[in-house]
Design an enzyme around this catalytic site. Structure first.
Site, mmCIF file in Angstrom:
data_model
loop_
_atom_site.group_PDB
_atom_site.id
_atom_site.type_symbol
_atom_site.label_atom_id
_atom_site.label_comp_id
_atom_site.label_asym_id
_atom_site.label_seq_id
_atom_site.Cartn_x
_atom_site.Cartn_y
_atom_site.Cartn_z
ATOM 1 N N GLU A 178 -4.411 -3.485 7.105
ATOM 2 C CA GLU A 178 -4.647 -2.409 5.948
ATOM 3 C C GLU A 178 -5.420 -3.044 4.931
ATOM 4 O O GLU A 178 -5.104 -3.943 4.191
ATOM 5 C CB GLU A 178 -3.473 -1.869 5.644
ATOM 6 C CG GLU A 178 -3.475 -0.987 4.412
ATOM 7 C CD GLU A 178 -2.135 -0.402 3.705
ATOM 8 O OE1 GLU A 178 -2.442 -0.145 2.344
ATOM 9 O OE2 GLU A 178 -1.097 -0.618 4.085
ATOM 10 N N CYS A 221 -1.833 1.136 -3.070
ATOM 11 C CA CYS A 221 -3.035 1.289 -2.095
ATOM 12 C C CYS A 221 -3.213 2.722 -1.684
ATOM 13 O O CYS A 221 -4.371 3.028 -1.370
ATOM 14 C CB CYS A 221 -2.444 0.855 -0.785
ATOM 15 S SG CYS A 221 -1.034 1.105 -0.086
#
Length: 509
Positions: free
Chosen positions: A245, A282
Site C-alpha cells: 500500500e 492513508c
C-alpha cells in the site's frame, strides 16, 4: 564495526527517549527468517492457530496501558486514537481466529469423476495452503493496526504463515512490546516464539525481501520506499508476491446540487476528515472537486471556519514535518492557487492545518499544477473549483489509482434522479472503495471491506483489511486421482474436519 543503535524518539521534542535495539545485520535477518521457517509446522493445526490468535489479542489487551503509553511517547497520536487503534488490532486478531475456525478460507472444491463430460473430468480436489514465511513492513502512522501485531501479521498467521516484521523506526519500542506479547502467546500454545520475528533498520528491510525463504511480503508506506521493495521482490531469482500500500489521493466529488443542499455540513465534515490524526491517515481526502458559484463558496467558507479552529499538531517525526512544510509551500506558490487557511509550520515541532483552492481547469491538463494531484502527507487538502461536469471528468481522467473515492450527492440524486450513477461509474475505476455521502477516514474491519486499489494505491488487487486479506498468503493446489487414504483431511469425502466446501458444483456446510 558495531551495529547502529536504534533509538526511540519523542516527536513532540525531537529528543531521544531510549535505546531500544540495534539494526539487524544480514546475518541477523537470515537467522530470524530461518527460525521462522523452522516454525511453520507449529501452525499446521487450525485449532491451535486460532487459539494462538485469541491469546495474542488477550496479551495485547493485558498490556494495553504500557503499549498505549509507549506508542504515544513515540508517535504523539494520543487518546482516543491509540486506545481505539489497539482495540481494533485486538479485534482483527480475534476476527481472524473465527475465520480460521470456520475454514471457508481454505476454499475446498471437489469434483468427482465424470466420464460423460467433454473432455472427461477426473477426480479433482482443490484447496489452499500457506505460502511460507511472510515479510511484514510496518507503517509509520499505525503503530498497532498496521505494525507488528497488525492486519498483515494477523492474516498471515491465520493463513498458517510465520512472519518476520521489519519494525518502523518511528515506534521501535512499541514494536518490541507488541512482539513480546505475540511471542508469549505463541509459547502458551506450544508454538516457537520465532514464529514472529522482528528486525530493525533500513538495510534489514532490503535483506528481508531478498531472502530466499521469504515467500511474500506486505508493506504499508511511501510510494518511493514501497516501489523499491516491490522491484526488489520482482527481481529475485524466484520472484514473490509483494502486497504494497503506497499512496492515495482519495478524491471527493461534490455535486452542485449537494453543495446547494448542505454546503455547511459538507464543509464541516471535510474539515474533520482531512485533519483527523493530523492528516496522517492513508484515506485522508486530498483532492475535492467542488462547484463554483454561491453554493461552492459557502462550502469553502464552512471548511475554512472549521479548519481555522483546528489546533497545531505534531506529525509522526521531524522528517515528515519538514516534507509537509516544504510540500505545502511548493503547492501554495503555484499560479491561481489560494490558501483560505494557510497550512504550514507551527512552532519548531508542530504544523498547522489548512487547505488550498485552485480552478479545476488548472488540473485538467498536464502542467506545473500536477503536483496538486500527488499525495501530501499531513493536514492539508486541495479544493478544485469546477465550472461544469466536463471539468470534473477531465480532472478524474488524470488521477492515478486510489484507496477510496467519494461522491456527495443531493437527496434527489441519491434516489437516482440526476447523474449520480454516472459519477459512480467515473469513480469506480479509480479506487478500491467508493463512498456516497460519507468520508473515507475510518476503515471498518469487516468481511466485505476492501482496503486497496489500482496502483499506486496498492501493488496488487488484494485488500489489507477485512477477512479476505488472508488470501494474500495462500496458494491453491489440486490433487488429481489421489487415493482417499493419501488425501489431506480437508479433501476427504467424509469431511472429517467439517469444512464448508463445494462438491460437484453444490455448496455443502
Amino acid at each position: 564495526m558495531s551495529a547502529a543503535q536504534v533509538w526511540s524518539v519523542d516527536p513532540r521534542t525531537g529528543k531521544r527517549r531510549e535505546q531500544v535495539a540495534v539494526e539487524a545485520t544480514a546475518e541477523d535477518v537470515d537467522s530470524a527468517v530461518r527460525a521462522a521457517h523452522s516454525a511453520r509446522g507449529s501452525l499446521a493445526d487450525r485449532a491451535v492457530r486460532a487459539a494462538f490468535l485469541r491469546t495474542a489479542a488477550d496479551r495485547l489487551d493485558a498490556a494495553k496501558e504500557r503499549l498505549i503509553e509507549t506508542a504515544d511517547a513515540e508517535t504523539a497520536l494520543g487518546s482516543p486514537r491509540l486506545p481505539g487503534e489497539l482495540a481494533r488490532t485486538c479485534y482483527q486478531l480475534r476476527a481472524f481466529a473465527d475465520i480460521v475456525d470456520e475454514g471457508a478460507f481454505l476454499d475446498v472444491i471437489i469434483n468427482h469423476p465424470d466420464d460423460t463430460a467433454t473432455p472427461p473430468v477426473p477426480d479433482l480436489r482443490r484447496y489452499k495452503v500457506p505460502l511460507g514465511v511472510v515479510a511484514v513492513y510496518s507503517a509509520s502512522n499505525f503503530p498497532f493496526a498496521f505494525s507488528v501485531a497488525g492486519g498483515d501479521t494477523a492474516s498471515a498467521l491465520a493463513a498458517g504463515c510465520p512472519v518476520v516484521v521489519k519494525a518502523h523506526p518511528d515506534h521501535p519500542a512499541t514494536s518490541e512490546l507488541a512482539a513480546e506479547c505475540l511471542r508469549r502467546a505463541a509459547v502458551e500454545h506450544g508454538i516457537p516464539e520465532a514464529v514472529v520475528g522482528l528486525v530493525h533498520g533500513f538495510e534489514a528491510g532490503v535483506e528481508l525481501v531478498k531472502h530466499p525463504l521469504i515467500t511474500a511480503a506486505g508493506f504499508t508506506g511511501s510510494v518511493r520506499g514501497g516501489r523499491a521493495l516491490f522491484d526488489a521482490a520482482a527481481a529475485r531469482p524466484v520472484p514473490i508476491p509483494f502486497h504494497g500500500e503506497l499512496g492515495s489521493l482519495n478524491p471527493v466529488v461534490v455535486t452542485e446540487s449537494a453543495a446547494a443542499e448542505r454546503a455547511e455540513q459538507i464543509g464541516t465534515g471535510l474539515a474533520g476528515a482531512m485533519t483527523l490524526g493530523h492528516g496522517q491517515f492513508c484515506v485522508k481526502p486530498g483532492l475535492v472537486l467542488a462547484p463554483t458559484g454561491e453554493a461552492g463558496d459557502q462550502l469553502v467558507k464552512s471548511l475554512a471556519d472549521a479548519v481555522a479552529t483546528t489546533g497545531e499538531g505534531v506529525l509522526l517525526d521531524h522528517r515528515m514535518r519538514d516534507n509537509f512544510v516544504a510540500g505545502v509551500a511548493e503547492r501554495a506558490a503555484l499560479p491561481d492557487v489560494d490558501a483560505p487557511v494557510a497550512p504550514g509550520a507551527g512552532d519548531e515541532h508542530t504544523v498547522s492545518a489548512g487547505f488550498l483552492t485552485v480552478p479545476a481547469a488548472r488540473l485538467a491538463a498536464e502542467g506545473e499544477h500536477d503536483v496538486l494531484l500527488e499525495e501530501c502527507f499531513g493536514p492539508v487538502t486541495v479544493v478544485a473549483r469546477y465550472e461544469d461536469d466536463a471539468e470534473v471528468k477531465a480532472v478524474l481522467s488524470r488521477l492515478p489509482g486510489n484507496l477510496s473515492a467519494t461522491v456527495h450527492l443531493s437527496s434527489d440524486e441519491a434516489e437516482g434522479k440526476g447523474d449520480g450513477a454516472a459519477i459512480l461509474a467515473e469513480l469506480t475505476p479509480l479506487a478500491g472503495r467508493v463512498l456516497v455521502n460519507g468520508w473515507p477516514t475510518g476503515v471498518a474491519v469487516a468481511p466485505a471491506q476492501h482496503h486497496g486499489g489500482p496502483y499506486p494505491a496498492t501493488t496488487s488487487t488484494s485488500t489489507s483489511v477485512g477477512g479476505t486479506a488472508i488470501e494474500r498468503w495462500l496458494r491453491p493446489v489440486t490433487y488429481q486421482s489421489t487415493p482417499e487414504a493419501l488425501l489431506p483431511p480437508e479433501l476427504r469425502d467424509d469431511n472429517p474436519l467439517g469444512l464448508p466446501r463445494r462438491v460437484d458444483g453444490r455448496p455443502e456446510h
